[in-house]
Design a protein around this motif. Structure first.
Motif, PDB file in Angstrom:
ATOM      1  N   GLY A  45       0.800  -1.215   0.000  1.00  0.00           N
ATOM      2  CA  GLY A  45       0.000   0.000   0.000  1.00  0.00           C
ATOM      3  C   GLY A  45       0.836   1.269   0.000  1.00  0.00           C
ATOM      4  N   CYS A  46       2.161   1.129  -0.107  1.00  0.00           N
ATOM      5  CA  CYS A  46       3.034   2.299  -0.157  1.00  0.00           C
ATOM      6  C   CYS A  46       3.487   2.507  -1.597  1.00  0.00           C
ATOM      7  CB  CYS A  46       4.258   2.085   0.736  1.00  0.00           C
ATOM      8  SG  CYS A  46       3.855   1.905   2.488  1.00  0.00           S
ATOM      9  N   ALA A  47       3.543   3.765  -2.022  1.00  0.00           N
ATOM     10  CA  ALA A  47       3.985   4.078  -3.379  1.00  0.00           C
ATOM     11  C   ALA A  47       5.463   3.732  -3.554  1.00  0.00           C
ATOM     12  CB  ALA A  47       3.752   5.553  -3.684  1.00  0.00           C
ATOM     13  N   SER A  48       6.270   4.006  -2.526  1.00  0.00           N
ATOM     14  CA  SER A  48       7.680   3.625  -2.583  1.00  0.00           C
ATOM     15  C   SER A  48       7.830   2.298  -1.850  1.00  0.00           C
ATOM     16  CB  SER A  48       8.559   4.709  -1.960  1.00  0.00           C
ATOM     17  OG  SER A  48       7.947   5.262  -0.845  1.00  0.00           O
TER      18      SER A  48
ATOM     19  N   THR B  60       1.378  13.804  -0.458  1.00  0.00           N
ATOM     20  CA  THR B  60       0.522  13.388  -1.567  1.00  0.00           C
ATOM     21  C   THR B  60      -0.433  12.312  -1.049  1.00  0.00           C
ATOM     22  OG1 THR B  60       2.002  11.595  -2.228  1.00  0.00           O
ATOM     23  CG2 THR B  60       2.414  13.784  -3.232  1.00  0.00           C
TER      24      THR B  60
ATOM     25  N   GLN C  74      -0.854   9.393  -2.166  1.00  0.00           N
ATOM     26  CA  GLN C  74      -0.153   8.104  -2.125  1.00  0.00           C
ATOM     27  C   GLN C  74       0.700   7.982  -0.872  1.00  0.00           C
ATOM     28  OE1 GLN C  74      -0.146  10.211  -4.714  1.00  0.00           O
ATOM     29  NE2 GLN C  74      -0.460   9.120  -6.631  1.00  0.00           N
ATOM     30  N   ARG C  75       1.396   9.065  -0.497  1.00  0.00           N
ATOM     31  CA  ARG C  75       2.228   9.032   0.714  1.00  0.00           C
ATOM     32  C   ARG C  75       1.343   8.886   1.961  1.00  0.00           C
ATOM     33  NH1 ARG C  75       6.632   8.327  -1.548  1.00  0.00           N
ATOM     34  NH2 ARG C  75       8.043   9.952  -2.207  1.00  0.00           N
ATOM     35  N   SER C  76       0.202   9.591   1.967  1.00  0.00           N
ATOM     36  CA  SER C  76      -0.721   9.474   3.105  1.00  0.00           C
ATOM     37  C   SER C  76      -1.231   8.043   3.242  1.00  0.00           C
ATOM     38  CB  SER C  76      -1.902  10.432   2.942  1.00  0.00           C
ATOM     39  OG  SER C  76      -1.445  11.765   3.019  1.00  0.00           O
ATOM     40  N   ASN C  77      -1.569   7.419   2.118  1.00  0.00           N
ATOM     41  CA  ASN C  77      -2.013   6.023   2.144  1.00  0.00           C
ATOM     42  C   ASN C  77      -0.901   5.116   2.651  1.00  0.00           C
ATOM     43  OD1 ASN C  77      -4.525   6.685   1.174  1.00  0.00           O
ATOM     44  ND2 ASN C  77      -4.022   6.216  -0.957  1.00  0.00           N
ATOM     45  N   GLY C  78       0.323   5.370   2.206  1.00  0.00           N
ATOM     46  CA  GLY C  78       1.462   4.577   2.646  1.00  0.00           C
ATOM     47  C   GLY C  78       1.695   4.721   4.141  1.00  0.00           C
TER      48      GLY C  78
END
Length: 141
Positions: free
Chosen positions: A46-49, A115, A117-121
């Protein structure tokens, strides 16, 4: 470093560029994660990176404590991990479950500056640690 020290340092920085630099600097303080711990089992989904969290349970005291190592291929994410581990690593499962990391990150202003994506991560990392705490509690009972 404690979360209160991080909080105080954040309060001294008015500009978000300076705050980002500080978060990246925090990421450089993470203990190194051995290469073999960069495994699929430790990877946070679930993390973009790419993000890895490895857990060791210390049972040498009355209550077990969860200790973590964390790593990422993104500098800013390493900093977020450093803040998370300041909040959670070395704590008992009850302490982990009683700590709302997202509220702390919101207090620092990250909600408006990460972002989606970072919040989700970030939420995925918090949920992984909270899940580990729930499992440790279940195993202890």
């Amino acid at each position: 470093m404690t979360i209160d020290e991080i909080r105080e340092n954040f309060a001294l920085l008015d500009e978000w560029d300076d705050r980002y630099r500080y978060v990246i600097e925090l990421g450089r303080t993470l203990d190194p994660m051995p290469e073999q711990q960069h495994s699929a089992a430790n990877k946070v989904q679930g993390c973009a990176s790419q993000v890895w969290l490895s857990r060791q349970i210390d049972r040498s005291r009355n209550e077990p404590r969860l200790n973590y190592l964390g790593d990422s291929d993104a500098h800013i994410v390493r900093g977020l991990i450093a803040i998370l581990l300041t909040l959670y690593s070395g704590r008992t499962p009850q302490q982990i479950l009683a700590t709302d990391a997202i509220a702390v990150f919101d207090e620092f202003g990250f909600r408006d500056h990460l972002t989606p994506q970072r919040s989700n991560g970030l939420r995925a990392m918090v949920e992984r640690i909270r899940s580990d705490a729930r499992q440790a509690l279940a195993a202890a009972s």
